[in-house]
Design a protein around this motif. Structure first.
Motif, PDB file in Angstrom:
ATOM      1  N   LYS A 192      10.022  21.602   0.303  1.00  0.00           N
ATOM      2  CA  LYS A 192       9.087  22.325  -0.554  1.00  0.00           C
ATOM      3  C   LYS A 192       9.307  23.827  -0.466  1.00  0.00           C
ATOM      4  N   ASP A 193       9.626  24.318   0.738  1.00  0.00           N
ATOM      5  CA  ASP A 193       9.889  25.748   0.894  1.00  0.00           C
ATOM      6  C   ASP A 193      11.167  26.159   0.180  1.00  0.00           C
ATOM      7  N   ALA A 194      12.185  25.310   0.242  1.00  0.00           N
ATOM      8  CA  ALA A 194      13.483  25.651  -0.346  1.00  0.00           C
ATOM      9  C   ALA A 194      13.530  25.382  -1.847  1.00  0.00           C
ATOM     10  N   SER A 195      12.563  24.641  -2.359  1.00  0.00           N
ATOM     11  CA  SER A 195      12.600  24.235  -3.760  1.00  0.00           C
ATOM     12  C   SER A 195      12.233  25.393  -4.691  1.00  0.00           C
ATOM     13  N   TYR A 196      12.851  25.398  -5.854  1.00  0.00           N
ATOM     14  CA  TYR A 196      12.568  26.401  -6.884  1.00  0.00           C
ATOM     15  C   TYR A 196      11.243  26.105  -7.574  1.00  0.00           C
ATOM     16  N   TYR A 197      10.920  24.819  -7.707  1.00  0.00           N
ATOM     17  CA  TYR A 197       9.726  24.398  -8.430  1.00  0.00           C
ATOM     18  C   TYR A 197       8.492  24.524  -7.536  1.00  0.00           C
ATOM     19  N   ASP A 198       7.350  24.860  -8.165  1.00  0.00           N
ATOM     20  CA  ASP A 198       6.114  25.012  -7.406  1.00  0.00           C
ATOM     21  C   ASP A 198       5.603  23.666  -6.902  1.00  0.00           C
ATOM     22  N   LYS A 199       5.540  22.715  -7.811  1.00  0.00           N
ATOM     23  CA  LYS A 199       5.008  21.396  -7.445  1.00  0.00           C
ATOM     24  C   LYS A 199       6.150  20.400  -7.363  1.00  0.00           C
ATOM     25  N   TYR A 200       6.940  20.478  -6.304  1.00  0.00           N
ATOM     26  CA  TYR A 200       8.062  19.550  -6.136  1.00  0.00           C
ATOM     27  C   TYR A 200       7.547  18.256  -5.541  1.00  0.00           C
ATOM     28  N   GLN A 201       7.781  17.154  -6.235  1.00  0.00           N
ATOM     29  CA  GLN A 201       7.339  15.848  -5.780  1.00  0.00           C
ATOM     30  C   GLN A 201       8.487  15.162  -5.056  1.00  0.00           C
ATOM     31  N   VAL A 202       8.306  14.914  -3.764  1.00  0.00           N
ATOM     32  CA  VAL A 202       9.363  14.258  -2.986  1.00  0.00           C
ATOM     33  C   VAL A 202       9.426  12.796  -3.400  1.00  0.00           C
ATOM     34  N   PRO A 203      10.625  12.265  -3.665  1.00  0.00           N
ATOM     35  CA  PRO A 203      10.726  10.873  -4.119  1.00  0.00           C
ATOM     36  C   PRO A 203      10.295   9.880  -3.051  1.00  0.00           C
ATOM     37  N   LYS A 204       9.820   8.741  -3.527  1.00  0.00           N
ATOM     38  CA  LYS A 204       9.361   7.692  -2.612  1.00  0.00           C
ATOM     39  C   LYS A 204      10.275   6.487  -2.723  1.00  0.00           C
ATOM     40  N   MET A 205      10.222   5.650  -1.701  1.00  0.00           N
ATOM     41  CA  MET A 205      10.995   4.421  -1.680  1.00  0.00           C
ATOM     42  C   MET A 205      10.020   3.265  -1.897  1.00  0.00           C
ATOM     43  N   TYR A 206      10.307   2.433  -2.886  1.00  0.00           N
ATOM     44  CA  TYR A 206       9.470   1.270  -3.190  1.00  0.00           C
ATOM     45  C   TYR A 206      10.280   0.023  -2.863  1.00  0.00           C
ATOM     46  N   TYR A 207       9.690  -0.864  -2.067  1.00  0.00           N
ATOM     47  CA  TYR A 207      10.441  -2.027  -1.616  1.00  0.00           C
ATOM     48  C   TYR A 207       9.484  -3.193  -1.391  1.00  0.00           C
ATOM     49  N   LYS A 208       9.877  -4.365  -1.867  1.00  0.00           N
ATOM     50  CA  LYS A 208       9.076  -5.568  -1.632  1.00  0.00           C
ATOM     51  C   LYS A 208       9.732  -6.357  -0.515  1.00  0.00           C
ATOM     52  N   ALA A 209       9.061  -6.432   0.621  1.00  0.00           N
ATOM     53  CA  ALA A 209       9.606  -7.114   1.792  1.00  0.00           C
ATOM     54  C   ALA A 209       9.122  -8.556   1.820  1.00  0.00           C
ATOM     55  N   CYS A 210      10.001  -9.474   2.183  1.00  0.00           N
ATOM     56  CA  CYS A 210       9.659 -10.884   2.337  1.00  0.00           C
ATOM     57  C   CYS A 210       9.951 -11.304   3.772  1.00  0.00           C
ATOM     58  N   TYR A 211       9.012 -12.004   4.386  1.00  0.00           N
ATOM     59  CA  TYR A 211       9.170 -12.439   5.763  1.00  0.00           C
ATOM     60  C   TYR A 211       8.923 -13.934   5.864  1.00  0.00           C
ATOM     61  N   CYS A 212       9.626 -14.582   6.798  1.00  0.00           N
ATOM     62  CA  CYS A 212       9.271 -15.964   7.111  1.00  0.00           C
ATOM     63  C   CYS A 212       8.045 -15.911   8.017  1.00  0.00           C
ATOM     64  N   VAL A 213       7.374 -17.039   8.201  1.00  0.00           N
ATOM     65  CA  VAL A 213       6.107 -17.061   8.934  1.00  0.00           C
ATOM     66  C   VAL A 213       6.317 -16.609  10.371  1.00  0.00           C
ATOM     67  N   SER A 214       7.369 -17.113  11.022  1.00  0.00           N
ATOM     68  CA  SER A 214       7.566 -16.777  12.435  1.00  0.00           C
ATOM     69  C   SER A 214       7.866 -15.299  12.622  1.00  0.00           C
ATOM     70  N   ALA A 215       8.671 -14.704  11.740  1.00  0.00           N
ATOM     71  CA  ALA A 215       8.980 -13.274  11.850  1.00  0.00           C
ATOM     72  C   ALA A 215       7.742 -12.430  11.556  1.00  0.00           C
ATOM     73  N   ALA A 216       6.927 -12.852  10.578  1.00  0.00           N
ATOM     74  CA  ALA A 216       5.712 -12.095  10.238  1.00  0.00           C
ATOM     75  C   ALA A 216       4.727 -12.119  11.404  1.00  0.00           C
ATOM     76  N   ILE A 217       4.623 -13.253  12.081  1.00  0.00           N
ATOM     77  CA  ILE A 217       3.727 -13.336  13.236  1.00  0.00           C
ATOM     78  C   ILE A 217       4.288 -12.491  14.377  1.00  0.00           C
ATOM     79  N   HIS A 218       5.594 -12.564  14.588  1.00  0.00           N
ATOM     80  CA  HIS A 218       6.221 -11.821  15.684  1.00  0.00           C
ATOM     81  C   HIS A 218       6.068 -10.312  15.478  1.00  0.00           C
ATOM     82  N   GLN A 219       6.174  -9.850  14.242  1.00  0.00           N
ATOM     83  CA  GLN A 219       6.044  -8.417  13.959  1.00  0.00           C
ATOM     84  C   GLN A 219       4.599  -7.998  13.684  1.00  0.00           C
ATOM     85  N   ARG A 220       3.673  -8.907  13.841  1.00  0.00           N
ATOM     86  CA  ARG A 220       2.238  -8.672  13.660  1.00  0.00           C
ATOM     87  C   ARG A 220       1.888  -8.220  12.255  1.00  0.00           C
TER      88      ARG A 220
END
Length: 152
Positions: free
Chosen positions: A54-82
């Motif tokens: 934001k400090d180095a940007s020329y634009y006043d309202k610089y919007q930093v890009p976001k990452m959008y991702y749909k994660a899929c887990y099996c039941v055992s991995a989802a439980i293990h990772q809480r």
């Protein structure tokens, strides 16, 4: 034999076979309706890097890009990772969404109602402006009388 879950741990709804997806953690093939899915939205840059950008940007309202991702887990991995937690027999019968999800849905519904009000007000203003102009207007279309490109 007793059933542990009313839906058998699946969300098929009268489909016989569903496709498979791969678990992001273990690589296991899981039926798409059984997989635990989470939509992840993250900033591509960490907070300290965002400040530098934001400090180095020329634009006043610089919007930093976001990452959008749909994660899929099996039941055992989802439980293990809480991502999901096991519930006791009595709580398993509760099929209502968690309270934080209900809050989010209420917030989204409120936003939608506000958008609809704005759209109605906008249409009303446009109609009033058209009525004020009055007279015959050439807006093109199929009625003839101008509008569109002239062909010789």
């Amino acid at each position: 034999m007793p059933k542990k879950r009313k839906n058998g741990g699946k969300n098929r709804h009268n489909r016989g076979i569903v496709g498979f997806v791969r678990c992001d953690v273990s690589g296991r093939a899981v039926p798409k309706d059984k997989a635990i899915k989470r939509f992840i939205v993250r900033n591509l840059v960490d907070p300290s890097g965002q400040k530098d950008l934001k400090d180095a940007s020329y634009y006043d309202k610089y919007q930093v890009p976001k990452m959008y991702y749909k994660a899929c887990y099996c039941v055992s991995a989802a439980i293990h990772q809480r991502i999901v937690r096991p519930r006791n027999r009595q709580e398993r019968k509760n099929r209502n969404p968690p309270p934080e999800v209900l809050k989010r849905w209420a917030k989204e519904a409120k936003r939608q109602r506000e958008r609809e009000k704005q759209a109605i007000a906008y249409r009303k203003r446009r109609q009033q402006n058209r009525n004020r102009q009055g007279g015959q207007q050439n807006r093109g279309g199929r009625g003839g009388g101008g509008g569109g490109r002239r062909r010789y």
